[in-house]
Write an enzyme that holds these catalytic residues in place. Structure first.
Site, PDB file in Angstrom:
ATOM      1  N   THR B  23       0.851  -1.192   0.000  1.00 33.30           N
ATOM      2  CA  THR B  23       0.000   0.000   0.000  1.00 33.30           C
ATOM      3  C   THR B  23       0.881   1.234   0.000  1.00 33.30           C
ATOM      4  OG1 THR B  23      -2.060   0.918   0.887  1.00 33.30           O
ATOM      5  CG2 THR B  23      -0.356   0.414   2.494  1.00 33.30           C
ATOM      6  N   CYS B  29      -3.650   7.792   7.729  1.00 34.09           N
ATOM      7  CA  CYS B  29      -4.269   6.468   7.658  1.00 34.09           C
ATOM      8  C   CYS B  29      -3.284   5.418   8.176  1.00 34.09           C
ATOM      9  CB  CYS B  29      -4.631   6.116   6.213  1.00 34.09           C
ATOM     10  SG  CYS B  29      -5.650   7.332   5.386  1.00 34.09           S
ATOM     11  N   HIS B  46      -5.902  -1.032   4.790  1.00 31.49           N
ATOM     12  CA  HIS B  46      -5.505   0.383   4.779  1.00 31.49           C
ATOM     13  C   HIS B  46      -6.758   1.181   5.141  1.00 31.49           C
ATOM     14  CE1 HIS B  46      -3.464   3.890   2.339  1.00 31.49           C
ATOM     15  NE2 HIS B  46      -4.286   4.384   3.240  1.00 31.49           N
TER      16      HIS B  46
END
Lengths: 290, 160
Positions: B23, B29, B46
């Protein structure tokens, strides 16, 4: 050293191409509340590059048109005034986007960030003003133009800038200023000023990282642009070197009386809009393929 | 070898030792990475925000958007392809903040706290983490051995 730099940077601003005449003409036509649709269509169709871009975007779910738009006339009819202004503006601005080496940004990443900031500015303006502020959408799309100008200078001084950011608690903006004698927000403001944009847009761009430095009583636009930009950076919607190295101005909360929860709700809305606006985001890659 | 990309508010699992799950651009995040070394099954979430109460409808459509709905789904998705809870190794990365950490912008910190609470309540240990600070992270999980690598744009490279 610094003075020479600033001089070279300013010269580079002067070399930036004029703002697309078609976009300006469309804005002018729309100033008249009784503008003629035919005139608008003629102005847009005269510009093939913009027309092609408009057709790529018009069927985007973000604009909510339920039928297939396949020509400029349909777009003008079905998108409605506010959306056609946005679409034309976006269609014209993509040409300024290119890879920016100093910030390690691809044209696509910078464009995606800019679209995200424009969409978030709209969400926040609806909340703060209770209405749309069309100028903010434009400001969102061009707020980081300064990075395109400043990129090569940042690249040449990368070590120095990153040293200040990593070890001396400078924000990226402050480090640009210390090392280069100016910063990308200020340069972006100058670009907007060269393009004869209203002072409000120029100010919003110039102060988009430090709206607290504006004179008291100035418009809230710079604050909205700032908040939209921070939200996007926090959500990873930027590929730039500078990343999250910017100052958080806590007073914005009381200024807009927006709480944490509402801010998070707005972020959720932003991602919904982004998913619907894929065609808008894909514009830059599409443009470069031609 | 194939690369499986996890977007924002997304999760992916695998039992193929050839895969790398990756990711990009984690700001505030967080990536939650789990791996069962015996079954060689693992996955990555994620997520964006801590609590699904922000938008229940969104949470139903896309549980991976929030920590409290995404983490259970990540585990369940791994169980389904052969992982077992007691063997699972958990690592997290992300949760960065902008400078000065003004209260208003503390989504990163809030996300980190939320993840820790969820695992604490479920008696799961977080083996290692790379969280906070003010840069974006890219995270990779190598399915062959469960290796988790965190990078940033200025060349930071860390194995969790």
């Amino acid at each position: 050293m610094t003075m020479i730099n600033v001089d070279r940077i300013l010269k580079k601003i002067d070399r930036i191409p004029a703002f697309p005449a078609t976009v300006r003409k469309v804005w002018d036509v729309m100033k008249d509340p009784d503008y003629s649709m035919n005139e608008l269509v003629t102005v847009i169709e005269y510009d093939q590059a913009i027309t092609a871009n408009i057709l790529k975007m018009s069927n985007s779910a973000y604009f909510g048109v339920r039928r297939k738009v396949s020509n400029v006339r349909d777009a003008v009819i079905y998108l409605g005034q506010a959306n056609i202004a946005r679409v034309v503006t976006a269609a014209g601005i993509t040409r300024f986007y290119k890879d920016v080496k100093g910030y390690r940004l691809t044209a696509k990443a910078l464009w995606e960030h800019s679209v995200a900031v424009a969409l978030m500015s709209k969400i926040l303006a609806d909340r703060v003003y209770g209405r749309e502020e069309p100028m903010l959408f434009t400001a969102g799309l061009i707020h980081d133009m300064g990075k395109i100008i400043l990129g090569e200078f940042v690249f040449d001084s990368m070590q120095e800038i990153m040293n200040l950011v990593s070890h001396q608690n400078y924000s990226f903006l402050e480090a640009e200023e210390e090392v280069l004698g100016t910063n990308h927000a200020e340069i972006g403001g100058r670009v907007a000023s060269n393009w004869n944009f209203p002072q409000e847009i120029v100010d919003a761009i110039t102060y988009h990282h430090r709206p607290d430095l504006m004179a008291e009583g100035d418009s809230a636009n710079a604050w909205i642009l700032y908040l939209a930009d921070q939200a996007c950076m926090m959500m990873g919607l930027t590929g730039g070197m500078d990343e999250l190295s910017y100052r958080g101005l806590g007073m914005i909360m009381s200024k807009f009386s927006i709480g944490h929860r509402e801010f998070e709700e707005k972020i959720v809305s932003l991602f919904e809009d982004l998913a619907n606006a894929r065609e808008l985001i894909n514009l830059v890659d599409a443009t470069r393929e031609k | 070898m194939s690369q499986i990309v996890v977007g924002v508010s997304d999760l992916k699992v695998s039992k193929n030792v050839q895969d790398t799950i990756i990711t990009y651009a984690l700001g505030s995040c967080i990536a939650v990475v789990v791996y069962d070394p015996q079954a060689r099954v693992g996955g990555m979430l994620h997520f964006m925000l801590a609590e699904s109460s922000i938008d229940q409808r969104k949470a139903r459509d896309n549980p991976a958007m929030f920590a409290d709905t995404g983490i259970p789904l990540l585990f369940k998705s791994c169980y389904r392809i052969g992982a077992e809870k007691r063997r699972m190794i958990v690592k997290i990365a992300g949760g960065a903040s902008i400078l000065d950490d003004a209260e208003f912008f503390r989504i990163g910190q809030k996300n980190v706290t939320a993840v820790r609470k969820i695992f604490w309540k479920n008696n799961v240990l977080i083996t290692s983490e790379d969280t906070g600070k003010n840069y974006n992270r890219t995270v990779e999980l190598h399915m062959s051995d469960g290796r988790v690598v965190v990078r940033n744009a200025s060349g930071m490279f860390r194995e969790l």
